[in-house]
Design a protein around this motif. Structure first.
Motif, PDB file in Angstrom:
ATOM      1  N   GLY A 136       0.804  -1.224   0.144  1.00  0.00           N
ATOM      2  CA  GLY A 136      -0.136   0.057  -0.133  1.00  0.00           C
ATOM      3  C   GLY A 136       0.785   1.211   0.110  1.00  0.00           C
ATOM      4  N   THR A 267      -2.427   8.163   3.210  1.00  0.00           N
ATOM      5  CA  THR A 267      -3.086   6.798   3.317  1.00  0.00           C
ATOM      6  C   THR A 267      -2.243   5.423   2.902  1.00  0.00           C
ATOM      7  N   SER A 271      -2.726   2.060   5.117  1.00  0.00           N
ATOM      8  CA  SER A 271      -3.751   0.995   4.736  1.00  0.00           C
ATOM      9  C   SER A 271      -2.839  -0.288   4.925  1.00  0.00           C
ATOM     10  N   ASP A 272      -1.535  -0.442   4.862  1.00  0.00           N
ATOM     11  CA  ASP A 272      -0.779  -1.408   5.325  1.00  0.00           C
ATOM     12  C   ASP A 272      -1.162  -1.974   6.600  1.00  0.00           C
ATOM     13  N   ARG A 276      -7.286  -1.916   3.514  1.00  0.00           N
ATOM     14  CA  ARG A 276      -7.922  -1.128   2.650  1.00  0.00           C
ATOM     15  C   ARG A 276      -9.226  -0.519   2.811  1.00  0.00           C
ATOM     16  N   MET A 320      -6.219   2.648  -3.422  1.00  0.00           N
ATOM     17  CA  MET A 320      -6.531   1.585  -2.437  1.00  0.00           C
ATOM     18  C   MET A 320      -7.136   0.502  -3.346  1.00  0.00           C
ATOM     19  N   ALA A 323      -4.297  -1.717  -4.699  1.00  0.00           N
ATOM     20  CA  ALA A 323      -3.494  -2.678  -3.554  1.00  0.00           C
ATOM     21  C   ALA A 323      -4.656  -3.700  -3.118  1.00  0.00           C
ATOM     22  N   LEU A 324      -5.985  -3.346  -3.267  1.00  0.00           N
ATOM     23  CA  LEU A 324      -6.823  -4.517  -2.921  1.00  0.00           C
ATOM     24  C   LEU A 324      -6.721  -5.588  -3.832  1.00  0.00           C
ATOM     25  N   ASP A 327      -3.650  -7.569  -3.417  1.00  0.00           N
ATOM     26  CA  ASP A 327      -3.829  -8.376  -2.313  1.00  0.00           C
ATOM     27  C   ASP A 327      -4.605  -9.845  -2.760  1.00  0.00           C
ATOM     28  N   ASP A 404      -9.508  -8.812   5.284  1.00  0.00           N
ATOM     29  CA  ASP A 404      -9.927  -9.052   3.819  1.00  0.00           C
ATOM     30  C   ASP A 404     -10.061 -10.511   3.905  1.00  0.00           C
TER      31      ASP A 404
END
Length: 408
Positions: A136, A267, A271-272, A276, A320, A323-324, A327, A404
């Protein structure tokens, strides 16, 4: 920024070349933001026709993602990056030669390929390089090229148009993208997909990935935001000219870009640590408030507050979601997954102009900004209730109180 210094020198050099290419690319794209709708209108187009031309950009974006995403996984990220930059260098020159609506639509379709190629290659390269525990943060820092470019580009475009005319806007935009192509030519990075051996069967089933639970809701969220952003990108210059609120389109976009820069800086690393979800929810709420402010704006301050909130929202949301999706995906499929999730945004942008352009002539600009607020509110509702494997899990994840469950 310390995490960037800890990367191995070849990877750090790749990121620096990517950042330079990104700054030049987004400056090229953004130079035309405040001027192109006015240029199209000067050719005799109605607001509805301006919406069709501007929306064609996103149609080109969406259509090209179906082959650029798999190409990034199969042939490497760099080739899609260079395709995007090359198209961004060529397309602006064709605007100069386009004197009727069909030609403008055709050029706008071609120009859309530039963002599809660049964003797919850029984000896939960055996520390949970034250590998962700092993903993130690195995505946040490297995505700063967008707000910086979008802060510089509109002011440059407005100044060129005012002093030298539209043709010079297009010439300079083409030159910036060509310089970005030269910077990206030296990019060297490991293609993680090829390292991992055989690619999954979904390589030939690109659109079937949308049926995946991990991808469906983020894509719907991006669709709702694409509709909102498409409304802003298409109609802000015309709204400012019609309402005469004392704010130029270039200033609106520049203020939004500065706010976007601040949002990304604050952010990414957070977020890490906190996930997220909470940042995606907050950005969607900011979009709603921004659109309500625009719909009710009576003073320059109202417009600038709307620009700040819109910039914060976009600056947080897109990194975000990237990054999501990183992931939630393996390296072998990451190009396709990023391309599809961002494709929701493209579809929204493609629909916004044609869908809302006809309404402007009957109900005015303020009504379509209210509709933009509704689009973002729907995106927030989707995310709060269906972003994870159950309603309670979704609420916990979206509010920053749970993990998540689709992360790999």
């Amino acid at each position: 920024m310390v995490v960037l210094l800890k990367l191995a020198p070849p990877l750090r050099q790749t990121l620096l070349r990517l950042i330079l290419a990104g700054l030049l690319f987004w400056s090229s794209i953004a130079a035309m933001l405040p001027t192109l709708p006015l240029y199209i209108a000067q050719k005799g187009s109605t607001p509805h026709q301006v919406g069709f031309v501007m929306g064609a950009f996103a149609v080109g974006l969406l259509g090209s993602r179906s082959w650029l995403g798999p190409l990034a996984d199969r042939r490497g990220r760099k080739i899609t990056l260079l395709i995007g930059l090359a198209v961004a260098a060529i397309a602006p020159l064709f605007y100069i030669l386009s004197h009727n609506l069909p030609l403008l639509i055709a050029v706008r379709l071609l120009h859309g390929v530039s963002i599809a190629g660049f964003t797919t290659g850029y984000m896939a390269l960055v996520t390949d390089i970034a250590p998962p525990q700092h993903r993130g943060e690195i995505i946040g820092y490297t995505s700063l090229v967008h707000p910086i470019g979008v802060a510089l580009g509109p002011s440059l475009g407005s100044w060129l148009q005012m002093h030298y005319g539209h043709d010079w806007v297009f010439i300079v935009a083409s030159t910036l993208a060509a310089l970005g192509c030269m910077a990206a030519a030296g990019v060297r990075a490991v293609n993680r997909a090829q390292e991992s051996g055989e690619l999954p069967a979904e390589t030939t089933l690109f659109w079937r990935l949308l049926l995946s639970e991990r991808l469906r809701i983020p894509s719907l969220v991006m669709l709702s935001v694409g509709l909102t952003f498409g409304t802003i990108a298409t109609f802000i210059p015309l709204f400012m000219a019609a309402e005469q609120l004392g704010v130029s389109p270039g200033l609106f976009y520049s203020v939004a870009a500065i706010a976007s820069f601040i949002g990304r800086v604050l952010t990414g690393a957070a977020s890490d640590r906190w996930g997220r979800g909470i940042f995606i929810s907050a950005s969607l709420a900011a979009y709603v408030v921004s659109m309500v402010l625009l719909a009710q704006a009576q003073t320059p301050l109202d417009v600038l507050w709307a620009a700040i909130l819109e910039g914060l929202a976009g600056g947080v949301l897109i990194p975000m979601v990237a990054a999501l999706m990183a992931d939630r995906s393996t390296p072998q499929e990451r190009g396709r997954v990023l391309s599809l999730s961002l494709g929701g945004f493209d579809l929204g942008m493609a629909l916004a102009g044609p869908l809302l352009g006809g309404l402007v002539e009957h109900w005015g600009y303020r009504v379509i900004f209210r509709m933009g607020a509704v689009f973002s509110l729907l995106g927030l509702a989707f995310f709060l209730t269906a972003s994870s494997k159950s309603l309670p899990d979704s609420l916990r994840f979206a509010l920053g109180m749970g993990r998540d469950r689709y992360a790999l």
